[in-house]
Design a protein around this motif. Structure first.
Motif: not given
Ligand SMILES: C=C(O[C@H]1C=CC=C(C(=O)O)[C@@H]1O)C(=O)O
Length: 355
Positions: A182-185, A237, A265, A309, A325-326
């Motif tokens: 899971l990543a990208g927001t 996400h 993530a 999270l 966040g990444g």
């Molecule tokens: C580190 C977090 O989210 C992680 C999970 C999904 C998307 C994330 C992002 O887009 O950076 C992060 O990796 C948080 O919510 O504190």
């Protein structure tokens, strides 16, 4: 036991400062509760105890747990779900913003030097809770975020933590396991189809690759889905599902959790370099934020570990919300700040009547 009685029992237990944990699975309307009748702080190294585990980000093979002895559950009342919770104005914090942006810029420079590909940064913010009340917290938390795994953990030694997390670390039943990248927001503004910028696609792809690589030693069959959009409250996400079988005799919940945690993530790649950078440079201690938690059951039932999270710590009439966040080479510092402001909404909406 019915829901009001169970909530009243939690309230009584909490007033005695005795440990308990409440949790509900995504899309289910059952509240699960484990009460502990003394204040012993149990630890587990093998993740083999039956109960609910709670582990910090800086996990060194020791997790806390509440044993499953006194387990109860109740259905949520009809129409329990809050109508779409209203947004809370995220407070402006000029000094914090400046400091976070400086740290993001420092991280981007570090990544440019090719020592790391991705580092997940985080920050925390404290809110006064003049109207804190455990029953309100339960109603607010469990009545919102239907797609999340929600929990309230209390132990006098760790204080109270609660969250609504979208991310599975690992779900395991006998030899079959499930995890996700899971990543990208981005904010959910209702637009369809959802368009993902290349930075987010690359960042999520990196997480998928790192997870599949780290699982290779302990699993025999791996299936990796296409990336798709996952809704988490008011955020979106990118998600990939990874399923497979663990190698017989080789892998247990402990080995899988150790292979995965901390995932890219919540930490970064390479993992060790990212973790060292985080521990050295972040301005706060993460404690249980980005650790893992969840119910562990006997062999024939499913055990679920979630990544901690969208969570907060509650202590002395104050809540500390943790968000991150990444960061990659394509990150823009001001946008990273905005992303953490948006992520803060999940817990702020829960706190709204108590602020
Ligand atoms: C580190 C977090 O989210 C992680 C999970 C999904 C998307 C994330 C992002 O887009 O950076 C992060 O990796 C948080 O919510 O504190």
């Amino acid at each position: 036991m019915d829901f009001p009685k169970l909530v009243a029992k939690v309230s009584e237990h909490y007033s005695k400062k005795l440990p308990f944990v409440l949790f509900s699975y995504p899309k289910e309307n059952t509240l699960n509760i484990i009460f502990q009748d003394d204040a012993i702080l149990h630890t587990t190294q093998s993740l083999s105890a039956e109960g609910f585990v709670f582990a910090p980000f800086d996990y060194e093979d020791i997790a806390y747990y509440i044993p499953k002895q006194n387990f109860n559950s109740a259905q949520f009342p009809e129409n329990f779900e809050n109508s779409k919770p209203s947004a809370v104005k995220t407070p402006k914090s000029t000094v914090q913003k400046k400091k976070y942006i400086q740290l993001v810029e420092k991280t981007i420079e570090y990544i440019k030097s090719r020592k790391a590909v991705k580092i997940v940064l985080s920050r925390s913010k404290e809110f006064e809770l003049p109207n804190f009340d455990i029953e309100t917290l339960i109603n607010q938390l469990f009545g919102s975020n239907p797609d999340a795994f929600k929990y309230i953990w209390f132990h006098p030694e760790t204080d109270m933590w609660c969250g609504a997390t979208p991310e599975i670390l690992v779900e395991i039943n006998d030899a079959a396991f499930k995890t996700m990248a899971l990543a990208g927001t981005q904010k959910d503004d209702g637009r369809e189809p959802v368009i993902w910028p290349p930075k987010e696609i690359d960042e999520q792809q990196l997480v998928t690759e790192a997870i599949t690589t780290s699982l290779q030693k302990v699993t025999s069959v791996l299936k990796v889905s296409k990336a798709y959009t996952h809704r988490a409250g008011s955020l979106l996400h990118l998600r990939t599902d990874i399923t497979g079988m663990v190698k017989r005799g080789k892998a247990t919940l402990t080995t899988i959790a150790a292979a995965l945690h901390p995932t890219p993530a919540v930490c970064g790649t390479p993992q060790k370099i990212a973790k060292d950078f985080i521990l050295k440079n972040e301005r706060h201690k993460r404690e249980f934020y980005t650790g893992f938690l969840g119910p562990i059951n006997a062999k024939d039932a499913t055990s679920t570990l979630m990544v901690n999270l969208r969570c907060m710590k509650i202590l002395d009439g104050k809540a500390r919300i943790f968000v991150g966040g990444g960061i990659t080479i394509s990150s823009i510092a001001a946008e990273e700040w905005e992303e953490t402001q948006n992520k803060m909404q999940t817990m702020l909406e829960v706190l709204k009547p108590m602020l």
